[in-house]
Design an enzyme around this catalytic site. Structure first.
Site, PDB file in Angstrom:
ATOM      1  N   SER A  99       0.420  -0.797  -0.165  1.00 20.72           N
ATOM      2  CA  SER A  99       0.266  -0.200  -0.195  1.00 20.72           C
ATOM      3  C   SER A  99       0.732   1.396   0.119  1.00 20.72           C
ATOM      4  CB  SER A  99      -1.251  -0.229   1.403  1.00 20.72           C
ATOM      5  OG  SER A  99      -1.972   0.734   1.231  1.00 20.72           O
ATOM      6  N   ASP A 243      -3.800   6.163  -3.162  1.00 16.32           N
ATOM      7  CA  ASP A 243      -2.508   5.725  -2.646  1.00 16.32           C
ATOM      8  C   ASP A 243      -1.912   5.336  -3.042  1.00 16.32           C
ATOM      9  OD1 ASP A 243      -4.533   3.632  -1.773  1.00 16.32           O
ATOM     10  OD2 ASP A 243      -4.113   3.088  -0.033  1.00 16.32           O
ATOM     11  N   ASP A 245      -1.768   1.677  -3.511  1.00 12.67           N
ATOM     12  CA  ASP A 245      -2.415   0.209  -5.161  1.00 12.67           C
ATOM     13  C   ASP A 245      -3.584   0.907  -4.544  1.00 12.67           C
ATOM     14  OD1 ASP A 245      -3.596   0.118  -1.809  1.00 12.67           O
ATOM     15  OD2 ASP A 245      -3.604  -1.689  -1.405  1.00 12.67           O
ATOM     16  N   ASP A 247      -6.851   1.414  -3.601  1.00 13.24           N
ATOM     17  CA  ASP A 247      -7.641   1.031  -3.041  1.00 13.24           C
ATOM     18  C   ASP A 247      -8.222   2.484  -2.274  1.00 13.24           C
ATOM     19  OD1 ASP A 247      -6.008   1.152  -0.820  1.00 13.24           O
ATOM     20  OD2 ASP A 247      -6.865  -0.867  -0.311  1.00 13.24           O
TER      21      ASP A 247
END
Length: 454
Positions: A99, A243, A245, A247
């Protein structure tokens, strides 16, 4: 390597420094353990742009395939794109990402078929136990015929699914600045936004897991400074930051001012309730603004308050049949996305809402942002339990004040509330406070901080 799995297996995922804390050998064991615990005959895997991600992902696939499992690799993807594949294919999945953590980190977010989360209470503890038992000897031999590892591109299908859930066909043209933070938003945004009446101003779309421009964590104000400046320079209608990743999404208005994730939660909740005929349950965690349950009720819905954390939100989504859920950390969950979180779908809702009327975003969200909030304030403490007890002692018995311990300690009055939660991984207490006006919020915030840091 001598691995200490207690340091890398977290509440919801695996995360640690590569190769110091884990490596491809360990990833292969995780792949074998994952299929044993889930009982899967086939799985899907994906990975982000970190330098270590392709190798770790392929090692996991090898570990799974060696036990007779068919592995579909979707390659570079956002975490919610992996959830899409898990839901659309009906397969357990594994996403390789850390992340917003720095470049030397990597991790695995695992799910069962239909994007159902794998956490400590839903399989992750068993996976850890198996891996620990195999570290010295390797995974035990099996009579299964090794499965195959094949590639499949899902980006176009993922984009089509999202656009099926939000109608942007008739919105007015909008100019939007998107800061991908050198993360996976740079991969997904061009395909999702293609053909929409949007003038896209891309920032940091180059996939680079070393994050050369800023940390890919838009909740930290320092990481949206570039976006705020660019929105003002471009005269854009809004800015969106993802962010690492992709999500989570974070929104700034036409002035470059941050839009509270609680306001985004309320806005999307109103839209989802309208889409479901003015009925439905909406989940919100206990640090979202008072605005969220108010807006949900005003639009015919039923708000349900939960602990902080995606496993709690997803469990409550499934148990209650909720149509939507939001967290103040900018995670947004949708029934029509297998109860999983997707920042991209939330972003599309904001674009649809803004483009469906003539006003500015600041005016649109004002109706959903009704109170003064402190944001999350972290304090390092020597003894979390003692500090929480001191806060309880200071407030219990006060007239008109109620206390509850659903998650940490929440103290509420007619005109204000605050919550203090201990971190599970660091010696921190996290304070969130809100009030009907800025002066009251500041007074409550400062009083609680004095006790925490006293």
């Amino acid at each position: 390597m001598a691995a200490d799995l207690s340091q890398i297996v977290k509440a919801y995922d695996v995360r640690g420094v590569v190769p110091d804390q884990w490596d491809e050998t360990l990833a292969e064991l995780f792949g074998a353990a994952f299929v044993q615990v889930t009982g899967a005959e086939a799985i899907v895997t994906g990975h982000d742009m970190r330098p270590s991600s392709p190798g770790l992902s392929r090692a996991f696939a090898r570990g799974a395939a060696a036990r007779g499992v068919e592995v579909t690799e979707i390659g570079l993807c956002s975490t919610d794109q992996l959830y899409y594949a898990s839901g659309a294919f009906g397969l357990p999945g594994a996403m390789f990402t850390a992340s917003h953590n720095p470049a030397q980190y990597n991790g695995i977010k695992m799910c069962r078929a239909g994007a159902a989360p794998v956490g400590q209470d839903t399989g992750l503890a068993e996976i850890r136990e198996l891996v620990e038992s195999w570290i010295d000897t390797g995974a035990p031999a099996t009579d299964a015929t090794p499965g195959t590892i094949s590639a499949r591109d899902t980006l176009e299908d993922y984009a089509a699914h999202l656009l099926h859930l939000v109608d942007l066909s008739s919105i007015r043209p909008l100019k939007v600045v998107v800061d991908a933070g050198n993360g996976m938003g740079g991969h997904t945004v061009p395909t999702v936004f293609a053909g929409l009446p949007l003038e896209l101003v891309p920032m940091y779309f180059e996939l680079d897991g070393t994050f050369p421009n800023h940390e890919a964590n838009p909740l930290d104000p320092a990481n949206i400074v570039d976006l705020q400046k660019r929105v003002r320079e471009e005269g854009a209608d809004l800015g969106i930051a993802f962010d690492g990743d992709a999500d989570r999404c974070f929104v700034v208005d036409e002035r470059g001012e941050p839009v509270s994730p609680s306001a985004v939660t309320a806005l999307v909740a109103a839209r989802e309730l309208a889409r479901h005929g003015g009925k439905g349950t909406v989940i919100h965690n206990l640090i979202t603004s008072w605005s969220v349950p108010e807006v949900v009720r005003e639009n015919g819905g039923t708000p349900v308050r939960t602990r902080v954390g995606h496993s709690f939100i997803k469990a409550e989504m499934a148990a209650s049949g909720a149509i939507f859920g939001g967290e103040h950390s900018a995670h947004y969950y949708f029934k029509d996305f297998w109860n999983a979180d997707t920042g991209m779908l939330a972003a599309l809702h904001v674009l649809a809402a803004l483009g469906g009327q003539e006003g500015a975003l600041s005016a649109l969200v004002a109706q959903y942002d009704r109170y003064a909030g402190s944001g999350e304030i972290n304090s390092t403490v020597d003894d979390q339990t003692a500090r929480l007890a001191a806060i309880r002692t200071a407030y219990e018995g006060r007239e008109g004040v109620t206390l509850d311990e659903l998650d940490g300690l929440t103290v509420s009055a007619a005109d204000w509330w605050f919550n203090v939660r201990p971190s599970n991984t660091e010696p921190l207490l996290r304070l969130n406070a809100e009030a009907r006006d800025e002066a009251t919020m500041a007074a409550v915030r400062d009083e609680v901080l004095a006790i925490i840091r006293g």
